[in-house]
Design an enzyme around this catalytic site. Sequence first.
Site, short mmCIF file in Angstrom:
data_model
loop_
_atom_site.label_atom_id
_atom_site.label_comp_id
_atom_site.label_asym_id
_atom_site.label_seq_id
_atom_site.Cartn_x
_atom_site.Cartn_y
_atom_site.Cartn_z
N ASN A 47 -10.20 -2.83 -6.98
CA ASN A 47 -9.42 -1.83 -7.72
C ASN A 47 -10.05 -1.40 -9.05
OD1 ASN A 47 -6.15 -3.05 -6.62
ND2 ASN A 47 -7.43 -1.42 -5.79
N ASP B 265 0.83 -1.21 0.00
CA ASP B 265 0.00 0.00 0.00
C ASP B 265 0.87 1.26 0.00
OD1 ASP B 265 -2.31 1.45 0.03
OD2 ASP B 265 -2.73 1.15 2.16
C1 FPP Z 1 -1.90 0.20 -3.45
O1 FPP Z 1 -1.41 1.50 -3.39
C2 FPP Z 1 -1.26 -0.49 -4.54
C3 FPP Z 1 -1.88 -0.97 -5.64
C4 FPP Z 1 -3.33 -0.89 -5.85
C5 FPP Z 1 -1.12 -1.60 -6.72
C6 FPP Z 1 0.04 -2.36 -6.24
C7 FPP Z 1 0.87 -2.79 -7.37
C8 FPP Z 1 2.21 -2.76 -7.37
C9 FPP Z 1 2.99 -2.30 -6.22
C10 FPP Z 1 3.01 -3.22 -8.50
C11 FPP Z 1 2.54 -4.57 -8.97
C12 FPP Z 1 3.62 -5.31 -9.52
C13 FPP Z 1 3.48 -6.31 -10.39
C14 FPP Z 1 4.61 -7.17 -10.62
C15 FPP Z 1 2.25 -6.54 -11.14
P1 FPP Z 1 -2.43 2.70 -3.52
O2 FPP Z 1 -2.48 3.08 -4.95
O3 FPP Z 1 -3.73 2.29 -2.92
O4 FPP Z 1 -1.74 3.80 -2.69
P2 FPP Z 1 -2.47 4.93 -1.84
O5 FPP Z 1 -3.17 4.26 -0.71
O6 FPP Z 1 -1.34 5.77 -1.39
O7 FPP Z 1 -3.40 5.65 -2.78
#
Ligand code: FPP
Length: 240
Positions: free
Chosen positions: A67, A19
């Site tokens: 998502n 996250d």
């Molecule tokens: C949450 O952060 C993260 C995600 C929804 C995506 C996670 C994906 C990756 C880290 C890369 C994936 C890698 C591969 C190999 C497919 P957020 O966007 O919710 O962050 P925030 O809470 O700060 O908004």
Amino acid sequence: MKGEILMEHTPKTVAIIMDGNGRWAKAKGLPRTAGHKKGADQVRDVALEANRRGIQKLILYAFSTENWKRPEDEVSYLCKLPGMFFNKFIQELMDNNIRVTFAGELERFPESTAKVIRRAVDQTSHNTGMELCLAINYGSRREILLGMQKYADEVASGARKNDLSEEEFSNYLFVPEEIDLLIRTSGEVRISNFLLWQIAYAEMIFTERPWPEFDEQALDECLEEYSHRHRRFGGLDDEN
Ligand code: FPP
């Protein structure tokens, strides 16, 4: 210190809720997608370190069933990430004997994304090192529901008796293993529909560090903390 933690204190299965990508990017004046891009690079670093440390299975929450609610351009970027990741790192995963798997429903992704993931799974299928499992279009309630629908079909068709044990229940899930250690980055203290059945006795670590800054050393610190925890599984240990 590295290498000094006894093997028996190393978790076999580690799950991570990655996250904080968006907030990390925003704090730097960058678009949210820049956070996801950096997040994918961290996946490489953390997977290699987990493999070195003898972890058997690392499960990363890369895309949840929730998502899809994000803006279209962000969803579209998240769909492209696996392709970008494997183009860049598949050779290193091969060199390090890492086997790629996935948990979740790939069907809902664009065919190009599903294909790239299946190709990585095929290409690494004979590797014998750590299993790197991407939870992708994954939601734990849905995982349980799908498993139970399959079970109900088998009972209804007479293929099996209605005598399910806890061990067998696990085999109806995308991820059958118990989780030893669950890590969530970026300060939130919740589970967000991740591996609800499998974390029944998991140790949990919630760290303030955002995923784009979660590196090898951060993983080592979590493993160090885990090695000092006393797991009792509802019983008593020698100190009680
Ligand atoms: C949450 O952060 C993260 C995600 C929804 C995506 C996670 C994906 C990756 C880290 C890369 C994936 C890698 C591969 C190999 C497919 P957020 O966007 O919710 O962050 P925030 O809470 O700060 O908004």
